[in-house]
Scaffold this motif. Structure first.
Motif, mmCIF file in Angstrom:
data_model
loop_
_atom_site.group_PDB
_atom_site.id
_atom_site.type_symbol
_atom_site.label_atom_id
_atom_site.label_comp_id
_atom_site.label_asym_id
_atom_site.label_seq_id
_atom_site.Cartn_x
_atom_site.Cartn_y
_atom_site.Cartn_z
ATOM 1 N N TYR A 159 117.547 57.337 82.561
ATOM 2 C CA TYR A 159 116.561 57.885 83.482
ATOM 3 C C TYR A 159 116.582 59.402 83.519
ATOM 4 N N LYS B 186 122.540 60.632 96.646
ATOM 5 C CA LYS B 186 122.856 61.711 95.692
ATOM 6 C C LYS B 186 123.886 61.227 94.678
ATOM 7 N N TRP C 196 116.191 53.019 99.862
ATOM 8 C CA TRP C 196 115.829 54.196 99.082
ATOM 9 C C TRP C 196 114.562 53.894 98.290
ATOM 10 N N VAL D 102 114.709 61.782 88.507
ATOM 11 C CA VAL D 102 114.840 60.824 89.608
ATOM 12 C C VAL D 102 114.535 61.563 90.916
ATOM 13 N N HIS D 103 113.580 61.039 91.678
ATOM 14 C CA HIS D 103 113.143 61.688 92.915
ATOM 15 C C HIS D 103 113.275 60.740 94.102
ATOM 16 N N ASP D 104 113.713 61.289 95.213
ATOM 17 C CA ASP D 104 113.748 60.557 96.476
ATOM 18 C C ASP D 104 112.366 60.651 97.104
ATOM 19 N N TRP E 20 112.142 55.384 95.592
ATOM 20 C CA TRP E 20 112.381 56.377 94.569
ATOM 21 C C TRP E 20 111.289 56.377 93.504
ATOM 22 N N VAL F 116 111.111 57.523 89.193
ATOM 23 C CA VAL F 116 111.737 58.022 87.980
ATOM 24 C C VAL F 116 110.609 58.505 87.085
ATOM 25 N N THR G 26 121.666 58.911 85.984
ATOM 26 C CA THR G 26 121.432 59.968 84.993
ATOM 27 C C THR G 26 122.677 60.258 84.161
ATOM 28 N N TRP H 104 124.606 58.054 93.956
ATOM 29 C CA TRP H 104 124.044 56.962 93.163
ATOM 30 C C TRP H 104 123.144 57.506 92.055
ATOM 31 N N THR H 105 122.380 58.535 92.369
ATOM 32 C CA THR H 105 121.488 59.141 91.376
ATOM 33 C C THR H 105 122.278 59.650 90.176
ATOM 34 N N THR H 106 123.474 60.196 90.397
ATOM 35 C CA THR H 106 124.283 60.668 89.268
ATOM 36 C C THR H 106 124.677 59.524 88.343
#
Length: 185
Positions: A114, A47, A131, A117-119, A133, A135, A54, A49-51
């Motif tokens: 990006y 979570k 992970w 972004v989806h797990d 993923w 995009v 983006t 890392w995704t920030t």
């Protein structure tokens, strides 16, 4: 004889412990060789890392604060996919960035690349989080990209190495490359 009795007494009181067969050092931040991270730990790592991908704030603050918290000083990013995109000769040295501050300085130049972004899957292991993923878009392009990141963590749960491998052709097309595919069949 006296030394043997002293060691037995210390072992009985718990002051002396048997060493692990793999010889890992013990200490306040030590995790046994294969103590799994919790799924919640791995989900929070992803979570956060995704920030950074983006360029949105995490519970730790802005992107720089998040990277500073997550990354070990000796952080290294390795990727054959990124080297291919950079038209570098992939010759067995897959290092892209070596050092936390080098990584942060270079990544801050790009901004948010990006969206969506989806797990797809998060797998945890001894000191790794894998992970898988997707995009939905890179820059303004709408070609979905899938990839895998492997995060290696130290005893303080800081990321020491990140392996990134992804669909390089989809990234190249999203970045404006003209890709011609051979005829198959």
């Amino acid at each position: 004889m006296l030394a043997g009795l002293l060691l037995q007494a210390l072992a009985f009181t718990g002051i002396v412990t048997a060493s692990k067969p793999w010889g890992r050092p013990q200490g306040p931040h030590h995790r046994p060789a294969c103590e799994l991270l919790s799924q919640d730990d791995a989900n929070l790592l992803i979570k956060r890392w995704t920030t950074t991908l983006t360029q949105t704030n995490s519970d730790l603050g802005n992107t720089s604060a998040t990277w500073n918290y997550l990354l070990a000083d000796e952080f290294k990013l390795v990727s054959g996919s990124i080297q291919t995109l950079q038209q570098m000769n992939v010759n067995g040295n897959y290092d892209i960035y070596v050092g936390k501050q080098v990584y942060i300085a270079n990544e801050l130049k790009y901004g948010a690349l990006y969206a969506g972004v989806h797990d797809l899957d998060i797998i945890i292991g001894c000191n790794r989080v894998v992970w898988y993923w997707q995009v939905d878009s890179v820059l303004e392009a709408k070609i979905k990209v899938r990839g895998v990141n492997i995060f290696s963590l130290n005893n303080d749960q800081k990321i020491t190495q990140l392996v990134v491998e992804n669909d390089s052709l989809a990234f190249a097309i999203n970045f404006g490359a003209n890709v011609t595919f051979p005829a198959f069949g």
